[in-house]
Scaffold this motif. Structure first.
Motif, PDB file in Angstrom:
ATOM      1  N   GLU A  73       0.389  -0.679   0.020  1.00 21.49           N
ATOM      2  CA  GLU A  73      -0.038   0.022  -0.068  1.00 21.49           C
ATOM      3  C   GLU A  73       1.124   0.984  -0.062  1.00 21.49           C
ATOM      4  OE1 GLU A  73      -3.712   0.873   2.991  1.00 21.49           O
ATOM      5  OE2 GLU A  73      -2.266   1.544   2.860  1.00 21.49           O
ATOM      6  N   PHE A  74       1.023   1.852  -1.010  1.00 16.86           N
ATOM      7  CA  PHE A  74       1.285   3.451  -1.428  1.00 16.86           C
ATOM      8  C   PHE A  74       0.302   4.324  -0.238  1.00 16.86           C
ATOM      9  CE2 PHE A  74       4.086   1.424  -3.977  1.00 16.86           C
ATOM     10  CZ  PHE A  74       5.145   2.182  -4.053  1.00 16.86           C
ATOM     11  N   GLU A  75       1.531   5.121   0.214  1.00 20.43           N
ATOM     12  CA  GLU A  75       0.184   6.317   1.174  1.00 20.43           C
ATOM     13  C   GLU A  75       1.316   7.502   0.039  1.00 20.43           C
ATOM     14  OE1 GLU A  75      -1.993   8.910   4.547  1.00 20.43           O
ATOM     15  OE2 GLU A  75      -0.037   6.565   4.954  1.00 20.43           O
ATOM     16  N   PHE A  76       0.405   8.573  -0.007  1.00 18.47           N
ATOM     17  CA  PHE A  76       0.966   9.918  -0.524  1.00 18.47           C
ATOM     18  C   PHE A  76       0.101  10.864   0.356  1.00 18.47           C
ATOM     19  CE2 PHE A  76       0.646   6.855  -4.457  1.00 18.47           C
ATOM     20  CZ  PHE A  76       1.958   7.190  -5.101  1.00 18.47           C
ATOM     21  N   THR A  77       1.255  11.738  -0.041  1.00 22.94           N
ATOM     22  CA  THR A  77       1.355  13.384   1.346  1.00 22.94           C
ATOM     23  C   THR A  77      -0.124  14.011   0.740  1.00 22.94           C
ATOM     24  OG1 THR A  77       3.000  14.737  -0.499  1.00 22.94           O
ATOM     25  CG2 THR A  77       3.384  13.331   1.715  1.00 22.94           C
ATOM     26  N   LYS A  78      -0.639  14.021  -1.212  1.00 26.14           N
ATOM     27  CA  LYS A  78      -1.383  14.427  -0.902  1.00 26.14           C
ATOM     28  C   LYS A  78      -2.321  13.947  -1.660  1.00 26.14           C
ATOM     29  CE  LYS A  78       0.952  19.554  -1.436  1.00 26.14           C
ATOM     30  NZ  LYS A  78       1.418  19.932  -1.604  1.00 26.14           N
ATOM     31  N   PRO A  79      -3.568  13.810  -2.021  1.00 28.51           N
ATOM     32  CA  PRO A  79      -4.560  12.969  -2.673  1.00 28.51           C
ATOM     33  C   PRO A  79      -4.022  13.182  -4.172  1.00 28.51           C
ATOM     34  CG  PRO A  79      -5.962  14.208  -1.929  1.00 28.51           C
ATOM     35  CD  PRO A  79      -4.266  15.095  -1.414  1.00 28.51           C
ATOM     36  N   LEU A  80      -4.431  11.914  -5.180  1.00 23.93           N
ATOM     37  CA  LEU A  80      -3.922  11.600  -7.052  1.00 23.93           C
ATOM     38  C   LEU A  80      -4.853  12.756  -7.068  1.00 23.93           C
ATOM     39  CD1 LEU A  80      -2.676   8.579  -7.044  1.00 23.93           C
ATOM     40  CD2 LEU A  80      -1.557  10.123  -6.183  1.00 23.93           C
ATOM     41  N   ALA A  81      -4.810  13.031  -8.414  1.00 20.11           N
ATOM     42  CA  ALA A  81      -5.397  14.163  -9.178  1.00 20.11           C
ATOM     43  C   ALA A  81      -6.443  12.723  -9.401  1.00 20.11           C
ATOM     44  CB  ALA A  81      -4.814  14.263 -10.442  1.00 20.11           C
ATOM     45  N   ALA A  82      -7.707  13.485  -9.761  1.00 17.93           N
ATOM     46  CA  ALA A  82      -9.065  12.294 -10.428  1.00 17.93           C
ATOM     47  C   ALA A  82      -8.807  12.171 -12.105  1.00 17.93           C
ATOM     48  CB  ALA A  82      -9.874  13.675  -9.852  1.00 17.93           C
ATOM     49  N   GLY A  83      -8.025  13.001 -12.752  1.00 19.48           N
ATOM     50  CA  GLY A  83      -8.135  13.077 -13.490  1.00 19.48           C
ATOM     51  C   GLY A  83      -7.159  11.545 -14.152  1.00 19.48           C
ATOM     52  N   LEU A  84      -6.419  10.835 -12.603  1.00 25.51           N
ATOM     53  CA  LEU A  84      -5.694   9.644 -13.495  1.00 25.51           C
ATOM     54  C   LEU A  84      -6.723   8.710 -13.125  1.00 25.51           C
ATOM     55  CD1 LEU A  84      -2.980  10.283 -10.921  1.00 25.51           C
ATOM     56  CD2 LEU A  84      -2.491  10.130 -13.039  1.00 25.51           C
ATOM     57  N   GLY A  85      -8.102   8.402 -12.591  1.00 26.78           N
ATOM     58  CA  GLY A  85      -9.001   7.729 -12.761  1.00 26.78           C
ATOM     59  C   GLY A  85      -8.694   6.215 -12.017  1.00 26.78           C
ATOM     60  N   ASP A  86      -9.356   5.377 -11.068  1.00 29.57           N
ATOM     61  CA  ASP A  86      -8.700   4.459 -10.059  1.00 29.57           C
ATOM     62  C   ASP A  86      -7.699   3.347 -10.114  1.00 29.57           C
ATOM     63  OD1 ASP A  86     -10.733   5.899  -8.527  1.00 29.57           O
ATOM     64  OD2 ASP A  86     -12.335   4.520  -9.191  1.00 29.57           O
ATOM     65  N   ASP A  87      -7.467   3.333 -11.830  1.00 27.57           N
ATOM     66  CA  ASP A  87      -6.350   2.069 -12.038  1.00 27.57           C
ATOM     67  C   ASP A  87      -4.917   3.062 -12.221  1.00 27.57           C
ATOM     68  OD1 ASP A  87      -4.681  -0.036 -13.220  1.00 27.57           O
ATOM     69  OD2 ASP A  87      -5.968  -0.531 -14.187  1.00 27.57           O
ATOM     70  N   VAL A  88      -3.815   2.824 -11.566  1.00 28.11           N
ATOM     71  CA  VAL A  88      -2.756   3.506 -11.725  1.00 28.11           C
ATOM     72  C   VAL A  88      -1.555   2.983 -12.246  1.00 28.11           C
ATOM     73  CG1 VAL A  88      -3.226   6.079 -10.917  1.00 28.11           C
ATOM     74  CG2 VAL A  88      -2.243   4.387  -9.731  1.00 28.11           C
ATOM     75  N   SER A  89      -2.117   1.200 -12.581  1.00 26.18           N
ATOM     76  CA  SER A  89      -0.943   0.622 -12.883  1.00 26.18           C
ATOM     77  C   SER A  89       0.012   0.752 -13.847  1.00 26.18           C
ATOM     78  CB  SER A  89      -1.056  -0.750 -12.963  1.00 26.18           C
ATOM     79  OG  SER A  89      -2.799  -1.713 -12.121  1.00 26.18           O
ATOM     80  N   ALA A  90      -0.921   1.383 -14.542  1.00 29.03           N
ATOM     81  CA  ALA A  90       0.315   1.652 -16.073  1.00 29.03           C
ATOM     82  C   ALA A  90       1.738   2.708 -15.382  1.00 29.03           C
ATOM     83  CB  ALA A  90      -0.139   2.180 -17.427  1.00 29.03           C
ATOM     84  N   TYR A  91       1.239   3.327 -14.738  1.00 29.76           N
ATOM     85  CA  TYR A  91       2.554   4.079 -14.329  1.00 29.76           C
ATOM     86  C   TYR A  91       3.635   3.482 -13.148  1.00 29.76           C
ATOM     87  CZ  TYR A  91      -1.566   6.890 -16.094  1.00 29.76           C
ATOM     88  OH  TYR A  91      -2.805   7.039 -16.674  1.00 29.76           O
ATOM     89  N   LEU A  92       3.140   2.421 -12.188  1.00 28.20           N
ATOM     90  CA  LEU A  92       4.463   2.104 -11.760  1.00 28.20           C
ATOM     91  C   LEU A  92       4.758   1.090 -12.668  1.00 28.20           C
ATOM     92  CD1 LEU A  92       4.659   1.393  -9.169  1.00 28.20           C
ATOM     93  CD2 LEU A  92       3.527  -0.490  -8.368  1.00 28.20           C
ATOM     94  N   THR A  93       6.124   0.665 -11.832  1.00 32.26           N
ATOM     95  CA  THR A  93       8.027  -0.264 -12.196  1.00 32.26           C
ATOM     96  C   THR A  93       8.201  -0.804 -11.103  1.00 32.26           C
ATOM     97  OG1 THR A  93       8.426   1.433 -14.473  1.00 32.26           O
ATOM     98  CG2 THR A  93       9.891  -0.159 -13.811  1.00 32.26           C
ATOM     99  N   VAL A  94       8.337  -2.215 -10.865  1.00 33.10           N
ATOM    100  CA  VAL A  94       9.074  -2.701 -10.203  1.00 33.10           C
ATOM    101  C   VAL A  94       9.808  -3.848 -10.110  1.00 33.10           C
ATOM    102  CG1 VAL A  94       8.261  -4.307  -7.490  1.00 33.10           C
ATOM    103  CG2 VAL A  94       6.441  -2.962  -8.747  1.00 33.10           C
ATOM    104  N   ASN A  95      10.974  -3.780  -8.966  1.00 33.90           N
ATOM    105  CA  ASN A  95      12.250  -4.412  -9.696  1.00 33.90           C
ATOM    106  C   ASN A  95      12.260  -5.547  -8.718  1.00 33.90           C
ATOM    107  OD1 ASN A  95      14.610  -2.650 -11.830  1.00 33.90           O
ATOM    108  ND2 ASN A  95      12.407  -3.175 -12.524  1.00 33.90           N
TER     109      ASN A  95
END
Lengths: 268, 621
Positions: B422-444
């Protein structure tokens, strides 16, 4: 007669020393006491008493083991081999490995070997002298009696003359008014208490020559016990004489049997 | 058994090419939530060894140069005009005092070879008595045998001690007899000293957080990461020496014959004869030459960790950077306490080392950091460089103060279970991103292999040098839009480092890009965890403990309680891996017997609660 003269001078010196409590003794070097690491060991401490008398203590053994006329060759964080010691382990393939050593300069009066200190929780098998002190590894040093070796700077004997194997514990040093005093304890086994010892070295040129005047103070010596400084310094016990107090010099050791103050004078 | 489901051969396949500060690069300056001002008096012309505050705001500071000295700065140093602070020499002739702790306005310094109490008996402002609290550790002439501290828990002082290395990074063989590479602790009341942990390499710093000791090591065990952990009694952290130091498993770990002694991470942390304790947070080392490649690291030489008590990151740690080389960064660390009682967490970008020190060439370092009476952090630099901690530098004293600015940043990363972060950010994400932000995450992901000498390596799922790219996860924004749940299709691998990076497509509701896009999470146990818990430090078992431990014939251990009538007690015997072997409780005075079957061979931790007081003691059988 000469011994008497020296004793009088020492007493006069002590009187002056006590009278001078309010005035700082002048020392030959701004950094007149300094905890240093030599080529052999850490936990050493030089005290610059006079340009004619620098001394070095090994703190864990609570013993003055070096005296010289001159000063300091510095050291600190040297990048070159300070001596021709390429066989020692911290000279990896001939290159000094982060040596951080201090060196005296001048003319030596004496320098003794001193046992190194191992943590009390050291596995004794790791000080196996046949593997630890081999060429190219750690340099051979005397092994202290705490680890089964022959070296003892200080011993305590009971009324039967037996060595009770007291443990040496360096406690503190003090430097008020530029007067150095080493404080340590000789801890008796079986909860037998602690003999407190202090030593304050000074330089004197009276009546002539160079003298190292060592004032010892003892407390807590049990009845019939004797405290022995086995390593007075150097190979010639004849340079040392007791000029004040109850101690005697016996067989190369200073022997103290009663609480109180003793002055040991070394002439060089 | 490895549970990484998807493996791509090239580690960086999914990373985009554009970089910026805070995104696959060090950040450019100070974190926006803080300001840094240089407050170094002109009289300080040397590297700083250690710092702590007196109760009246005076700052005790040690010099790291020859001669090694202690100075006291007047309390103007914490005021609005620090340039008016005066400085007085308090002590001299020390042996590399790299730690100082003020306890009830008494000054304790940790020298390389002694813990010393400095006393001013005649009250003239200068120490006239140097009292040896302890020197009960082996110290050879090797100058790499650093001693760094000090932390104090009310009963014990803690210092971290380095192994004796030579220039290629190898430990001297044989190590000086009795040399303990790890944490030692010293009882304030009588100087009693005990080896507390083993397996350390080069000490970075020692601090207190949540009532516990925390330490950092520079590339502990020669991992490709720096180490941050809270040391616990009797544990061993992976750096073998020969002959074995205390707590080092015997037999399998001679560094001369087995230079990379662990073939897998499971062996390192779990196999009999190894059993290293996992590091709480691995902070990847910033270097351009990681074997196997992968994302660049964060920091070079971690220093004294400090708990943040105010502001948006309260409850987290800051780990300063003591290396003045380019690439160093003060790191922010989020920690969580897992169900097994151990800590783990994530490291983030925070502040570039170049902001510290007035001199851009010789500054750039924060070696010791303490919180001042004004709530600001005070940094002293030692100007280390990469090779051997050279110190011919003139470095700074800086004050880092909280601002009211809160940038868009990753606040925390929590493990929520075998396949979930679970990620927590200091501020809410933009509504325009929608609910699925999988495409913006890279994991190694990878694990760090320990080696005897410099150079090894990140290991991937094929157990080869490199990292593994993880795909197939989903990242879903939660209702408050400040949290994102990342779910993986299969279980995550324990003891592995998870590198997670958000692209700049992720923006806040105010259209801000992230200050730092990357998080490095060390996964040792599955969550969910909890926030750090302040603990009551253990009290010593002797000499004031109300019980004695003795050994009887046949391997039986006896614990005898000498307490007031009806005093409750609890006793447990725990292995170094956390496994509990026996628990007993009752009312004292009493006598307990532990049979051999309840008291296993090796080292165990005896924990006793008598009345309202906790005690612990190491037992060896």
């Amino acid at each position: 007669m000469k011994k008497l003269a020296i004793r009088l001078c020492a007493v006069a010196f002590l009187a002056l020393g006590f009278a001078a409590v309010s005035a700082q003794v002048t020392r030959p070097n701004a950094l007149w006491f300094n905890r240093v690491i030599s080529l052999e060991r850490s936990r050493e401490m030089y005290v610059a008493l006079n340009s004619n008398m620098w001394v070095m203590y090994d703190l864990p053994q609570a013993v003055l083991f070096q005296a010289w006329q001159g000063g300091t060759g510095g050291g600190a964080f040297v990048t070159g081999a300070p001596v021709n010691a390429t066989n020692q382990y911290w000279f990896y393939t001939g290159t000094p490995q982060f040596p951080h050593v201090w060196r005296p300069s001048g003319t030596s009066y004496f320098k003794d070997s001193v046992a190194e200190y191992f943590a009390t929780y050291t596995n004794p098998a790791h000080i196996n002298t046949t593997s630890y002190y081999v060429a190219g590894k750690w340099p051979k040093q005397p092994l202290s009696s705490a680890w089964g070796g022959p070296y003892s700077a200080w011993t305590v004997r009971n009324g039967s003359g037996q060595n009770v194997n007291a443990a040496i514990r360096f406690r503190a040093f003090t430097v008020p008014n530029n007067v150095f005093t080493l404080k340590f304890g000789l801890i008796l086994p079986d909860n037998g208490g602690e003999i407190s010892v202090s030593e304050s070295p000074e330089y004197s040129n009276l009546p002539s020559g160079n003298h190292l005047v060592r004032t010892f103070t003892f407390s807590g010596i049990p009845a019939n016990y004797q405290v022995r400084l086995e390593k007075m310094g150097g190979n010639n016990p004849a340079v040392w004489s007791v000029t004040s107090g109850s101690a005697t010099v016996q067989g190369g050791a200073m022997v103290q049997t009663a609480n109180g103050q003793t002055v040991l004078n070394g002439s060089f | 058994m490895k549970l990484i489901p998807y493996i791509l051969p090239l580690a960086l396949a999914s990373l985009s090419l554009a970089q910026r500060p805070g995104d696959r690069q060090n950040v450019a300056g100070v974190h926006p939530s803080y300001t840094v001002e240089n407050i170094k008096p002109a009289d300080i012309t040397w590297a700083v060894g250690g710092m702590d505050f007196m109760s009246d705001g005076r700052l005790v500071i040690t010099s790291w140069r020859d001669p090694y000295e202690v100075y006291i700065l007047s309390n103007a140093i914490v005021g609005p005009n620090p340039a008016t602070a005066t400085m007085k020499k308090f002590a001299t002739g020390l042996s590399e005092a790299l730690g100082v702790k003020v306890v009830n306005d008494s000054i304790y310094v940790l020298e390389k070879d002694q813990l010393t109490l400095l006393l001013d008996n005649d009250n003239d402002g200068t120490a006239d008595e140097y009292r040896a609290v302890s020197y009960d550790w082996t110290k050879s002439v090797n100058s790499k045998e650093y001693a760094i501290g000090l932390a104090f828990d009310g009963t014990w002082f803690y210092g971290l001690f380095g192994d004796p290395t030579v220039s290629n990074g190898t430990s001297v063989d044989p190590t000086p007899a009795g040399r303990q590479n790890g944490v030692l602790r010293f009882r304030k009341s009588d100087g009693f000293t005990e080896a507390f942990t083993g397996g350390g390499r080069v000490p970075g710093g020692v601090g207190m957080a949540y009532g516990q000791v925390w330490v950092t090591e520079i590339q502990g065990g020669y991992r490709v990461s720096n180490s941050l952990y809270n040391p616990k009694a009797g544990r061993w952290y992976g750096r073998p020496v020969d002959p074995p130091s205390k707590f080092q498993p015997a037999g399998n770990l001679n560094p001369n014959t087995v230079p990379t002694p662990y073939s897998s991470v499971d062996q390192l942390y779990g196999a009999a004869g190894y059993n290293a304790t996992p590091i709480s947070v691995n902070i990847p080392f910033k270097t351009s030459s990681v074997a196997g490649g992968g994302p660049a690291g964060l920091a070079r030489s971690p220093a004294q960790p400090v708990e943040v008590k105010h502001g948006p990151f309260a409850g987290q740690l800051l780990v300063p950077e003591s290396d003045r080389e380019v690439g160093g960064e003060m790191v922010r660390v989020f920690l969580e306490r897992m169900p097994n009682g151990e800590y783990q967490g994530a490291a983030f970008h925070f502040t570039r080392n170049t902001v510290f020190g007035a001199n851009a060439t010789n500054g750039r370092a924060c070696f010791t950091m303490v919180e001042g009476p004004d709530g600001a952090f005070y940094c002293g630099g030692n100007g280390a460089n990469a090779a051997g901690w050279g110190r011919a530098t003139n470095v700074g004293l800086d004050r880092m103060k909280l601002t009211t600015v809160v940038p868009f940043d990753i606040l925390a990363v929590r493990n929520m279970g075998p396949n979930t972060f679970e990620f927590e950010f200091t501020k809410p994400l933009a509504a325009g991103l929608g609910d699925d932000v999988s495409a913006y995450l890279t994991v190694n992901t990878w694990w760090d292999r320990i080696s005897e000498v410099y150079g090894c390596c990140r290991r991937n799922a094929a157990n080869a040098n490199g990292v593994t790219v993880v795909t197939g996860m989903t990242a879903t924004v939660q209702a408050n839009r400040a949290k994102v749940t990342v779910t993986f299709p299969a279980a995550l691998s324990k003891y592995w480092i998870y590198y997670m990076r958000w692209s700049d497509n992720i923006v806040s509701s105010a259209n801000e890009t992230l200050y730092g896009t990357e998080a490095w999470y060390t996964l040792n146990a599955y969550g969910p965890g909890t926030a750090p818990v302040a603990v009551q430090p253990d009290r010593p078992a002797a000499p004031d403990a109300p019980f004695t431990v003795s050994r009887m014939a046949g391997g039986v251990m006896r614990i005898k309680f000498s307490v007031a009538n009806a005093t409750p007690y609890r006793v447990s015997l725990t292995g170094l891996n956390g496994r509990t072997f026996a628990r007993k409780q009752g009312l004292g005075p009493d006598e307990l017997l532990f049979q051999p079957a309840e008291w296993p061979a090796g080292i165990t931790v005896l924990q006793v609660r008598a009345g309202k007081t906790n005690y612990s003691r190491l037992l060896s059988r």
